[in-house]
Structures are given as C-alpha cells and as structure tokens.
Write an enzyme that holds these catalytic residues in place. Structure first.
Site, PDB file in Angstrom:
ATOM      1  N   HIS A  41    -118.386 -58.210  -6.230  1.00 41.85           N
ATOM      2  CA  HIS A  41    -117.038 -57.923  -6.734  1.00 41.85           C
ATOM      3  C   HIS A  41    -116.687 -56.445  -6.516  1.00 41.85           C
ATOM      4  CE1 HIS A  41    -113.666 -58.573  -9.656  1.00 41.85           C
ATOM      5  NE2 HIS A  41    -113.816 -57.266  -9.805  1.00 41.85           N
ATOM      6  N   GLU A  42    -117.560 -55.560  -6.972  1.00 36.34           N
ATOM      7  CA  GLU A  42    -117.277 -54.123  -6.832  1.00 36.34           C
ATOM      8  C   GLU A  42    -117.287 -53.710  -5.360  1.00 36.34           C
ATOM      9  OE1 GLU A  42    -115.989 -52.854  -9.329  1.00 36.34           O
ATOM     10  OE2 GLU A  42    -116.707 -54.338 -10.794  1.00 36.34           O
TER      11      GLU A  42
ATOM     12  N   HIS B 107    -113.827 -54.142  -4.007  1.00 37.23           N
ATOM     13  CA  HIS B 107    -112.977 -52.988  -4.342  1.00 37.23           C
ATOM     14  C   HIS B 107    -113.303 -51.809  -3.419  1.00 37.23           C
ATOM     15  CE1 HIS B 107    -110.976 -54.500  -7.923  1.00 37.23           C
ATOM     16  NE2 HIS B 107    -112.105 -54.777  -8.538  1.00 37.23           N
TER      17      HIS B 107
ATOM     18  N   GLU C 130    -107.590 -56.217  -6.979  1.00 39.38           N
ATOM     19  CA  GLU C 130    -108.387 -57.328  -7.481  1.00 39.38           C
ATOM     20  C   GLU C 130    -108.457 -58.451  -6.445  1.00 39.38           C
ATOM     21  OE1 GLU C 130    -110.012 -56.609 -10.064  1.00 39.38           O
ATOM     22  OE2 GLU C 130    -110.867 -58.518 -10.696  1.00 39.38           O
TER      23      GLU C 130
HETATM   24 ZN    ZN Z   1    -112.249 -55.934 -10.315  1.00 41.80          ZN
END
Ligand code: ZN
Length: 503
Positions: free
Chosen positions: A264-265, A268, A294
């Site tokens: 997830h990170e 980003h 996101e």
């Molecule tokens: Zn996030």
C-alpha cells in the site's frame, strides 16, 4: 517577468524547505524518537509549521502573483509555469483566508484531543473525548465558514484534500456504489467464509519485511531514493523527489499485515517517485489529491497485490521463505485467505468489498454533524444503529465503534474519509485504462513483470504531480470522468470467481 517568476519560485522553495524539514521531524517522531522527546518535538514542529505559513502568506507572494497574472494569461494552460501560478494562487488565496491565530488554536486543540483519545480509546471512554470532539466540530464549522459561498458546509473541507469534489458529488457517487455493493456483500456473507488460518501462524518479522521490500522494488520502488522503516501506523512521506520513504509494521502471528501495508505505502511512494524531476522543490512536486493518491496505494496493494496472477508468480517464492508454514498450503487456499470477505468492526482491517461501507458511514456522519442534524453526544448510539443496519453486527463497545479512527480526534470533522473510497474507484479506473492500452499487463503480472503498468502510470499520471486537478487528470488519463463502472466490474469478476454472487 522572468525575474519576478524566479523570485516567486525562490520564495516557494524556502517554504518547501521548511515544510520538508518539518516532515522529517514527523518521520523521526514516528519511527526512532525516544518517548522523552515528545514535548520538545511538538514545539519544534509547531515552530516550523508557523514559519512555513508566515513565509507562504507573506503579502510579497500576493504582490508577485498579481504582477505575474498577465504573464500567466500569456502562457498555455498546461505549461509548467501557468500550472504553478494557478496552483499557488489557489493555495495562497485559501491560506490568507484562515487567520494564523485560528490555525495555531486548532493545532493546540487537536494535539490535546489526540492525546486524550490515545487514553480514552483503550479505556472505552467516549465521555472523556466528547468535550474535545464538540470543540473540534465547532472549529470544523468555523474553518468551513472562512470560505463563504459554498453549497454545502463540508465543501471547503473536502476541497482541502480532494479539490474539485463537492459533498453532493461524493453523495451521488457513494449512493450509486452503495446500491451495487450491498447485494454483493449480502450474497458473499451468506456463504461459508474463507478459511484464513494459514495466515495466522508464526511468521518471523525479519523475513516478512524482507519479502515485502523485495516485492516493492519489483513494483519499481527505487531504493536509491527511498527506504523502509518500522512504525505503529504505516505511512509514506517525502522530503524531496530524491527521498521518498515508506514505513511498515509487522505482526508475527499474522502474515497479512506487513506485506499488504508495505505494498500500500509503496503505491503512494511510486506516485511521488514518478513525478518529473524538474518539478522538484515546486508546489507541483506532489500528488494531486487524497483520492488520486489513494488510488495508487489501492491499485498496487489490491488490484495487483491481491490478484491471482500476482500470486501465481510470487506464491512459490513466499512458500520458499516460509516452507514450514505454507509448504503444504495450496495456492488457491492462500488466495482465498488473503481475499476473505467478512462483516467486521474495524475499517482498516476490512476487505475490499466491505471497506467502502465503513467509509460511507463515516462520511454520512460527517455531513450530519456539520449540518447540525446530529449532536456529538448522540454519535455513539447513532454509530451502533447505523453499524447494525449496514453490517448486521452491533459493535460491543465504543473502542471498536466510534473511537476507532484517529481522524476526528486529530483533525477536522469533514473532508477526511471520502478519499479512501474515491481511491478504490479511481484505482480500478486507471488500471482498466492501462490494460486497454496494453492488454499484456495481466500476463506480465503473472510473470512478475510490472514495468508496462508502472510506465503507463508514470506517463499518464505520476509525472504531472499536481499540475492538474483530480477531475482534470482522471479525464485526461482515462478519457472519462470518475466512474464506478470499472471498479464494480473488477469486484464482480474477482469475487464472482470466488463466491456465488447470485445467491
Ligand atoms: Zn493510503
């Protein structure tokens, strides 16, 4: 004009330097700082924030923007210079509307409120935070009212993270999505739940972290411009385009946490690392909105990282890292385990299908609170009732009910949740467009190759930073405005293969 433009850029670079230094202090606070440093760190961070605000709202910036207005008009809309002037004017005009004393008061209040929340949540004591939350609601209304002329009082708050979206747009999108999601959730949860016991075994932390970071690099995360450290609540942060960091955490009795929060990170971070290097130090060198940011974390975490194709390639590697734990677990069992759908209490642990219902609940409460339709003191009960209606379970306490998310206890009420669901929707929209342009992407993923997808995202989204607003870049990159269709098609295909959706 060139001299004035350069002077503006120099001033903005100083603001950026101060803010980045503040970001580094925050990163340190969340990773390595000893607890004893907390009080001084709060002061230091507040000083840097104030300096950055003062420098940015200096009337000299306003004069430069005015003087440069004819220059901006003479440039093409999508030139870097015109984009920079447009974005800076928008931010400057917003910043000068909010008095510095108000911002300082809010910062003081929210750090107290956060402190009280960290104690009230484990103690399951909503009454303790209630007066703080009431004050926060007042501040949130005040913050919105610095921007009169809105259609809905939440609009200015939504603007600050998802510029260009209004409460009524979000409501419409959420209503459409809800109508499609609710029957799917009912169909899935009426069936035998997936067995995810294979994920709940002992997995040494070091091996989990090494595996996650290996995948992050395969996705395209550049370790010459990044690093990974441990924290309590994982986040991504950037000090320059040459230093984009991710953080993670591991549970040794659950495999799902470290791996997927790392992916997830990484999503980003790929966005930030993909911004054109010559935008470095300017206000354009950052993602354009919460929702679009996101969309990238969810795309890499879920659409890629929880896909069958991805695990077709990576599962044998994971098995060789954890032969005792996973050696006898078939791929299909593992795949079902990491995509288990269930009605659960906690938003951050929720699966892809139920997650958005958690967000909608919070978003609707934000609107009701701001509108004055709901009082803070009635919030815990309202939460229980709505939760039961949406999820069919009643939270046994406030700790895992109204107290679970930090957002309202650490910032305004309003504008803080919609980005998560917009991200899910947009992630699928970007991905499906990339696959239309390059139909080999799914088979690339099955072979552990991600560069076609990564290149498409860089080319069509990442490189621009915040040159374009979210609605502009979505339309430009995908050819249509935000639409729930690709997301629903994605969910139906993926979960239709795992569950009987007609039941
Ligand atoms: Zn996030």
């Amino acid at each position: 004009m060139e001299t004035k433009f350069q002077e503006l850029k120099n001033r903005l670079l100083e603001v950026n330097n101060i803010s980045s230094a503040g970001g580094l202090l925050y990163w340190d606070q969340s990773t390595y700082m000893p607890a004893g440093g907390a009080a001084a760190r709060a002061r230091q961070t507040a000083t840097l924030r104030r300096l950055a605000h003062e420098k940015f709202t200096d009337p000299a910036i306003g004069r430069l923007l005015d003087a440069l207005a004819p220059y901006e008009k003479s440039l093409a809309y999508d030139s870097d210079e015109a984009s920079l002037l447009r974005i800076v004017r928008r931010d400057y005009e917003d910043a000068i509307k909010v008095p510095a004393e108000f911002t300082a008061e809010v910062v003081n209040h929210t750090s107290e409120s956060y402190q009280v929340w960290t104690e009230a949540r484990p103690a399951n004591d909503f009454e303790r935070v209630r007066p703080y939350l009431e004050k926060t609601l007042e501040y949130s209304r005040q913050a919105a009212n610095f921007f009169p002329g809105y259609d809905h009082i939440a609009d200015p708050l939504i603007d600050s993270s998802d510029y260009g979206m209004k409460a009524t747009d979000v409501k419409r999108v959420f209503a459409e999505l809800r109508q499609e999601l609710v029957p799917i959730v009912s169909a899935i949860t009426s069936q035998e739940p997936a067995d995810d016991s294979c994920l709940h075994q002992y997995f040494p932390e070091e091996k989990q972290l090494a595996f996650g970071l290996e995948v992050a690099q395969q996705f395209g995360y550049d370790m010459n411009r990044g690093r990974q450290d441990k924290t309590h609540h994982p986040f991504m942060t950037k000090f320059s385009l040459g230093d984009v960091r991710i953080t993670t955490r591991a549970k040794e009795d659950f495999l799902g946490d470290a791996l997927f929060s790392t992916l997830h990170e990484t999503g980003h971070a790929l966005y930030e690392q993909g911004i054109r290097m010559d935008l470095e130090g300017t206000p354009l060198a950052g993602g354009t909105s919460s929702g679009v940011h996101e969309s990238q974390s969810r795309l890499w975490e879920n659409i890629v990282g929880r896909s069958r194709g991805f695990w077709h390639h990576y599962y044998p590697k994971l098995q060789s890292v954890f032969p005792e734990q996973l050696g006898d677990v078939p791929l299909d069992t593992f795949y079902r385990a990491i995509n288990k759908v269930k009605r659960s209490l906690i938003r951050t642990d929720a699966d892809e299908v139920t997650y958005n219902l958690h967000v909608m609940l919070r978003f609707d409460f934000e609107l009701a609170l701001l509108e004055g339709e709901l009082e803070i003191r009635d919030l815990p009960n309202a939460w229980r009732e709505r939760f039961e209606a949406d999820f069919g379970i009643v939270p046994p306490d406030d700790k895992d009910g109204v107290l679970q998310d930090v957002h309202w206890y650490f910032g305004f009420i309003g504008g803080s949740f919609q980005g998560y669901t917009l991200g899910n929707i947009l992630g699928a929209q970007f991905f499906s467009t990339a696959v239309k342009a390059h139909p080999q992407i799914p088979s690339d993923i099955e072979n552990g190759k991600f560069h076609t997808l990564h290149d498409w995202l860089k080319e069509n989204l990442y490189q621009y930073g915040s040159k374009y607003t979210a609605p502009e870049i979505v339309e430009q990159a995908t050819g249509t405005p935000l639409s729930i269709e690709p997301y629903m098609a994605y969910l139906r295909t993926k979960y239709g293969e795992l569950y009987d959706l007609e039941s």
